[in-house]
Write an enzyme that holds these catalytic residues in place. Structure first.
Site, PDB file in Angstrom:
ATOM      1  N   HIS A 351      37.740  37.176  46.703  1.00  0.00           N
ATOM      2  CA  HIS A 351      37.806  36.727  45.307  1.00  0.00           C
ATOM      3  C   HIS A 351      38.640  35.463  45.169  1.00  0.00           C
ATOM      4  O   HIS A 351      39.362  35.066  46.086  1.00  0.00           O
ATOM      5  CB  HIS A 351      38.269  37.848  44.388  1.00  0.00           C
ATOM      6  N   GLU A 398      38.146  39.632  39.982  1.00  0.00           N
ATOM      7  CA  GLU A 398      38.474  40.810  40.798  1.00  0.00           C
ATOM      8  C   GLU A 398      39.705  41.488  40.235  1.00  0.00           C
ATOM      9  O   GLU A 398      39.813  42.713  40.221  1.00  0.00           O
ATOM     10  CB  GLU A 398      38.705  40.388  42.257  1.00  0.00           C
TER      11      GLU A 398
HETATM   12 ZN   LIG Z   1      43.388  40.211  45.349  1.00  0.00          ZN
END
Ligand SMILES: [Zn+2]
Length: 701
Positions: A351, A398
């Site tokens: 992410h 995320e």
């Molecule tokens: Zn992370």
């Protein structure tokens, strides 16, 4: 590592990759002849560059880049440019998802006499940090927190584990209308809030005790790597153990054109109460003034006074005004089409969004992945193409609950039913110690990869990993079936983007990291200054992780036979069943484990036969590979877990009461934990069916 040692190691580390020095032909599981692939890997390993990784890190961490912010969009464009430069077919993929941002966050505490003890949150500050005064550093908050204005008496609940709350209940401490003060550690923060909400609390304060990641562990930043007094751990309190991703679209992608009517209300993965993160600077005056019973010895933290459970001591006033909006987030997806099996995807991801600067979490992951992409790009420019389609994914949001990855996985569920692997990294580098989690079928694959990557400490990543893990007396619970001399590879629970791949769709997954002393997680001090002082001053570990990540991708994309090890998988399942059978016996529950154990034994036998076919690598390899891949799918149940149908994997799930840590054979074990005999019996049937289906899949390729 100190500077002088690092410069000595530079020589050994920048030498040619080890594979180049090995004259003997290597046999590699999954390859009929590894010679050609070995040359490709050699070329790849020479490319990822420490200095360039450092430049990516500096660029990505120049500004705070919370998901859906303009700065987040800028980092997406940077990643997309690097993907395109490497020759990947690249797009920025947006979704519209529900995210909160704070308008008001306030905490005031009063003692029994009504005297003000503190008001906060206090801005994070240390001497001479170059990043801490940026005006874009917003109020500290928890993703998915409720809004409201509540006042209540404070109760201290240690780590907020189920057993901690049960201990309060045993002391007849009622939580209705109370504000629960818990410390970070031991479980996922959403679990702390989940149980508090179940027990009637009006709000939760989650603070970082210096015992767990501050001065008790070592020198605090800027003198050392540990958490300073004012540092705050932001983070999501989403109930991701119910389902991760956009709260309004479980199981469905929240594409921009998804009509509002197709979004659900009720927000099944969101808390209804307020949760606010605190530094110990702000928590200490509250804890010190609390009255009531003395806290149990194991609940005592490192602050210099006795902790108490709280009755009649302190009242706090919490104000949380969270601005919930559907906001646009951006995944970056880069592809290179496979020559032989274009529909079989290998997905490699990390992410990009951060609570603030996110030097370790997640920019070390993105910086490493960009050097992986650099290496793959060099191969592409020389005319190489992978046999299977290779996809690099840079996820957004995320931090708020695996949102970018979950939405993409939900959108591509049918294609991903054929994906042969998902390789994740998140915190790629916080120090020198390599560590990994994986499905059992990929544990040996991962160990073999690390034998072919040099370590900045000398030798291979595998050798250093082994030295480090030999020095730790790990709990024997994990990997009961792994040979005693082998390095332990952990199980996948949750807390990063592998969750939708493995636990929703059954894509075999791994997660890699290189760890060290890291006390500034999710604070303003997880920045480039901290990283270059404490984690990886010369970016050698970013280079190491780029190489490991790249070899995972290349070796899986080009293999003749999928190198899954179902013998280990079946043995581990057998051990999980045996442990559950003992637990049931201890609880005096009458359950018949024999059918599940027979199915596991049948899977083990099929796995041994298949392992021979994999080694021989002759016959119909397309059919063999298809069967190998569908075996993981067979371990899913259509109905999913009781009360959380999004989670479909019968062997691994994040625990309802742990969040990060994996619960194995979760349907059965969680029913046993709840002492629910009918549910345990029913879940044993579900598990037996899945194991039988997996065995049948391997038996008839
Ligand atoms: Zn992370």
């Amino acid at each position: 590592m100190n500077e002088s040692l690092a410069s000595l190691l530079l020589l050994s580390f920048t030498a040619l990759p080890l594979t180049a020095q090995n004259a003997a032909p290597q046999t590699v599981f999954g390859y009929t002849n590894f010679g050609a692939e070995s040359k490709i890997e050699e070329k790849f390993l020479a490319v990822p560059d420490a200095a360039l990784a450092g430049q990516h890190l500096k660029t990505l961490t120049a500004e705070p880049h919370l998901a859906a912010s303009p700065e987040d969009r800028k980092t997406a464009e940077y990643v997309a440019r690097k993907f395109r430069a490497a020759g990947l077919e690249t797009e920025i993929v947006p979704y519209r998802v529900l995210l909160n941002q704070p308008k008001v966050v306030r905490v005031e505490a009063y003692n029994a006499a009504g005297h003000l003890l503190m008001s906060g949150p206090t801005p994070e500050h240390v001497a001479n940090d170059p990043y801490q005064n940026d005006p874009r550093i917003g109020l500290p908050f928890n993703g998915s927190s409720g809004s409201g204005d509540v006042t209540g008496e404070v109760v201290y609940a240690n780590y907020g584990r189920l057993e901690d709350y049960d201990q309060l209940a045993a002391q007849h401490i009622d939580l209705h209308g109370k504000i629960v003060l818990v410390r970070y550690g031991a479980n996922f923060r959403g679990v702390k809030v989940y149980i508090a909400e179940q027990r009637g609390a009006a709000g939760v304060l989650i603070y970082s005790d210096p015992h767990d990641d501050g001065f008790y562990k070592g020198d605090a930043y800027p003198e050392g790597p540990w958490r300073p007094e004012t540092a705050i751990q932001r983070g999501s309190v989403q109930y991701l153990f119910k389902y991760p991703g956009d709260p309004e679209t479980p199981g469905v992608a929240s594409a921009l054109d998804l009509p509002d009517a197709a979004r659900v209300s009720g927000f099944g993965n969101q808390p209804h109460i307020i949760s606010i993160p605190l530094s110990y600077h702000d928590a200490a005056p509250i804890l010190q003034a609390m009255k009531g019973q003395s806290a149990p010895q194991s609940w005592q933290g490192a602050l210099p006074f006795r902790y108490h459970l709280g009755s009649g001591g302190v009242k706090v006033h919490l104000v949380s005004n969270q601005d919930y909006q559907r906001r646009i987030i951006w995944n970056v997806i880069g592809k290179i089409k496979g020559t032989d099996y274009p529909d079989d995807w290998v997905v490699v991801g990390n992410h990009r969004d951060a609570w603030l600067y996110g030097a370790v979490d997640p920019s070390s992951g993105t910086a490493a992945m960009l050097e992986t992409v650099h290496g793959v790009g060099a191969l592409i420019k020389q005319g190489w193409r992978p046999k299977r389609t290779l996809i690099f994914a840079n996820w957004d949001a995320e931090e708020q609950g695996l949102i970018g990855s979950t939405e993409w996985v939900e959108q591509h569920a049918s294609e991903l039913s054929r994906a042969v692997a998902y390789f994740n990294t998140d915190v790629a580098v916080s120090g020198p110690d390599f560590s990994a989690d994986a499905v059992p079928s990929l544990k040996q694959f991962l160990r073999e990869i690390t034998r072919d990557v040099p370590s900045p400490l000398g030798g291979t990543v595998y050798q250093q990993w082994r030295i480090k893990s030999a020095g730790q007396s790990e709990s024997p619970s994990a990997n009961a079936s792994a040979p005693a001399e082998e390095i332990q590879v952990g199980d996948l629970g949750s807390g990063s983007d592998f969750t939708p791949f493995l636990q929703h769709l059954g894509v075999p997954s791994t997660d890699i990291t290189s760890e060290g002393s890291y006390g500034v997680y999710h604070s303003v001090f997880d920045n480039y200054a901290w990283f270059t002082q404490n984690a990886d001053p010369h970016f050698y570990y970013l280079q190491e992780m780029a190489r490991v990540f790249g070899l995972e991708a290349l070796r899986m994309a080009d293999c003749d036979v999928l190198p899954y090890d179902y013998v280990t998988y079946a043995n581990e399942i057998g051990a999980f069943l045996e442990a559950a059978r003992h637990k049931a016996a201890d609880q005096r529950l009458t359950l018949d484990f024999a059918p599940a154990q027979a199915a596991a034994a049948r899977l083990a036998a099929a796995a041994r036969a298949t392992h021979e076919q994999q080694s021989a690598a002759n016959g119909d390899l397309v059919r063999l590979n298809h069967a190998l891949r569908q075996t993981e799918t067979a371990l899913l149940s259509d109905a999913g877990l009781p009360n959380r149908p999004w989670y479909k994997h019968t062997i691994y799930a994040p625990g309802e009461y742990t969040g990060y840590a994996a619960v194995v054979i979760p349907g059965v074990n969680e029913a046993l934990d709840a002492k629910d005999q009918p549910r345990a019996a029913q879940q044993l049937v579900v598990l037996t069916q899945a194991l039988a289906k997996a065995a049948a899949t391997l038996e008839k390729p």
